[in-house]
Scaffold this motif. Structure first.
Motif, short mmCIF file in Angstrom:
data_model
loop_
_atom_site.label_atom_id
_atom_site.label_comp_id
_atom_site.label_asym_id
_atom_site.label_seq_id
_atom_site.Cartn_x
_atom_site.Cartn_y
_atom_site.Cartn_z
N MET A 196 0.73 -13.21 -3.25
CA MET A 196 0.46 -11.88 -3.28
C MET A 196 2.11 -11.63 -4.03
N SER A 197 2.86 -11.99 -3.26
CA SER A 197 4.04 -11.23 -4.14
C SER A 197 4.57 -11.46 -5.64
N VAL A 198 3.74 -12.57 -6.10
CA VAL A 198 3.62 -12.92 -7.01
C VAL A 198 3.36 -11.97 -8.24
N GLU A 199 1.69 -12.17 -7.83
CA GLU A 199 1.06 -10.55 -8.02
C GLU A 199 1.84 -9.73 -8.01
N ARG A 200 2.61 -9.10 -6.93
CA ARG A 200 2.83 -8.00 -6.89
C ARG A 200 3.76 -7.72 -8.17
N SER A 201 4.59 -8.46 -8.05
CA SER A 201 6.03 -8.95 -8.54
C SER A 201 5.51 -8.71 -10.13
N LEU A 202 4.68 -9.03 -10.94
CA LEU A 202 3.77 -9.64 -12.10
C LEU A 202 3.66 -8.33 -12.55
N ARG A 203 2.71 -6.97 -11.21
CA ARG A 203 2.13 -6.00 -11.63
C ARG A 203 3.37 -5.01 -11.86
N ARG A 212 -6.27 -10.60 -6.55
CA ARG A 212 -5.87 -12.17 -7.26
C ARG A 212 -5.24 -12.60 -6.78
N ALA A 213 -4.46 -12.54 -5.84
CA ALA A 213 -3.80 -13.31 -5.37
C ALA A 213 -4.40 -14.94 -4.35
N VAL A 214 -5.27 -14.71 -4.01
CA VAL A 214 -6.86 -15.43 -3.16
C VAL A 214 -7.43 -15.64 -4.54
N GLY A 215 -8.04 -14.68 -5.65
CA GLY A 215 -8.83 -15.82 -6.40
C GLY A 215 -9.91 -15.17 -5.57
N ALA A 216 -10.01 -14.01 -5.37
CA ALA A 216 -11.36 -12.90 -4.89
C ALA A 216 -11.45 -12.44 -5.65
N SER A 217 -13.21 -11.65 -5.97
CA SER A 217 -13.47 -10.73 -6.92
C SER A 217 -12.02 -8.95 -6.21
N ASP A 218 -11.58 -8.52 -7.30
CA ASP A 218 -10.55 -7.63 -6.89
C ASP A 218 -10.82 -6.43 -7.38
N ASP A 219 -12.24 -5.81 -5.92
CA ASP A 219 -12.67 -4.52 -6.03
C ASP A 219 -11.91 -3.46 -5.49
N ALA A 255 0.80 -1.12 0.23
CA ALA A 255 -0.06 -0.02 0.39
C ALA A 255 0.71 1.32 0.29
N VAL A 256 1.55 1.18 0.83
CA VAL A 256 2.78 2.52 0.89
C VAL A 256 3.59 2.80 -0.33
N LEU A 257 3.98 1.32 -0.90
CA LEU A 257 5.01 2.33 -1.84
C LEU A 257 4.03 1.91 -3.55
N SER A 258 2.35 1.36 -3.91
CA SER A 258 1.90 1.55 -4.99
C SER A 258 0.51 2.03 -4.95
N GLY A 259 -0.04 2.13 -3.49
CA GLY A 259 -1.52 2.40 -2.49
C GLY A 259 -2.17 1.51 -2.51
N PRO A 260 -2.89 1.90 -1.41
CA PRO A 260 -3.86 0.73 -1.27
C PRO A 260 -4.54 0.25 -2.05
N TYR A 261 -5.31 0.80 -2.65
CA TYR A 261 -5.95 0.01 -3.53
C TYR A 261 -5.23 -0.73 -4.42
N LEU A 262 -4.00 -0.64 -5.44
CA LEU A 262 -3.45 -1.98 -5.55
C LEU A 262 -3.88 -2.65 -5.02
N ALA A 263 -2.73 -2.34 -3.91
CA ALA A 263 -2.16 -3.27 -2.32
C ALA A 263 -3.45 -4.43 -3.02
N VAL A 264 -4.37 -3.74 -2.60
CA VAL A 264 -5.51 -4.85 -1.89
C VAL A 264 -6.18 -5.65 -3.44
N GLN A 265 -5.79 -5.10 -4.56
CA GLN A 265 -5.70 -5.75 -5.97
C GLN A 265 -5.23 -7.06 -4.99
N ASP A 266 -3.91 -5.87 -5.28
CA ASP A 266 -2.54 -7.31 -5.88
C ASP A 266 -3.34 -8.99 -4.77
N LEU A 267 -3.40 -8.50 -2.97
CA LEU A 267 -4.11 -9.39 -2.47
C LEU A 267 -5.27 -9.67 -2.63
#
Length: 170
Positions: free
Chosen positions: A136-143, A106-113, A92-104
């Protein structure tokens, strides 16, 4: 493993080079101190601020900003105190809370709202905290890699961003 959010925030300040002020010409966030941009400081103080004010930002105020803007938002504070929560806060600090939560999400297969609610928390629980953190580390790195592919002027930051993301893999 429990964590103390205060410790996490202090570690983030350290990763961000506290108390160093930076103004890298390619940093889209602009002038920064401890991961706090001038725009964030202005939003926090509800007025225009000078770079001198950013340079004079105290650690106490920086920790308050991080707590309110990157922990107590988008449902991040609803996560159990685990290394996964530490990673979401760091992201969240690096990319903003919205993108951080979306990374999470996507990592767990939840709707990325971009907001952690009961469905995301349930998905995290089912996925498992350590597995979710690793994925999440994978999702974040790919993003981040996709972002740099589309914004080659940001390549100078990629290795540091990836190192930061992959530090959470266990």
């Amino acid at each position: 493993m429990d964590l103390n959010v205060s410790t996490v925030l202090n570690e983030i300040l350290e990763r961000e080079g506290w108390p160093t002020y930076t103004e890298h010409p390619d940093d889209r966030g602009g002038p920064t101190k401890g991961g706090i941009t001038l725009k964030t400081l202005e939003s926090w103080r509800h007025r225009k601020c000078s770079t001198s004010e950013l340079k004079g930002l105290t650690k106490g105020e920086a920790l308050n900003i991080l707590q309110k803007r990157y922990v107590e938002c988008n449902g991040i504070d609803k996560l159990n105190d685990t290394p996964l929560k530490a990673q979401v806060i760091d992201d969240a600090v690096l990319s903003g809370p919205y993108l951080a939560v979306q990374d999470l999400q996507r990592a767990v297969g939840a709707s990325d709202d971009g907001v952690i609610g009961p469905r995301t928390l349930d998905s995290v629980e089912k996925y498992g905290y350590e597995s979710a953190s690793n994925q999440m580390s994978v999702e974040r790195s790919l993003r981040l890699a996709r972002f740099v592919k589309n914004n080659p002027d940001q390549l100078v930051f990629l290795v540091g961003w990836l190192r930061r993301s992959l530090d959470f893999v266990k």
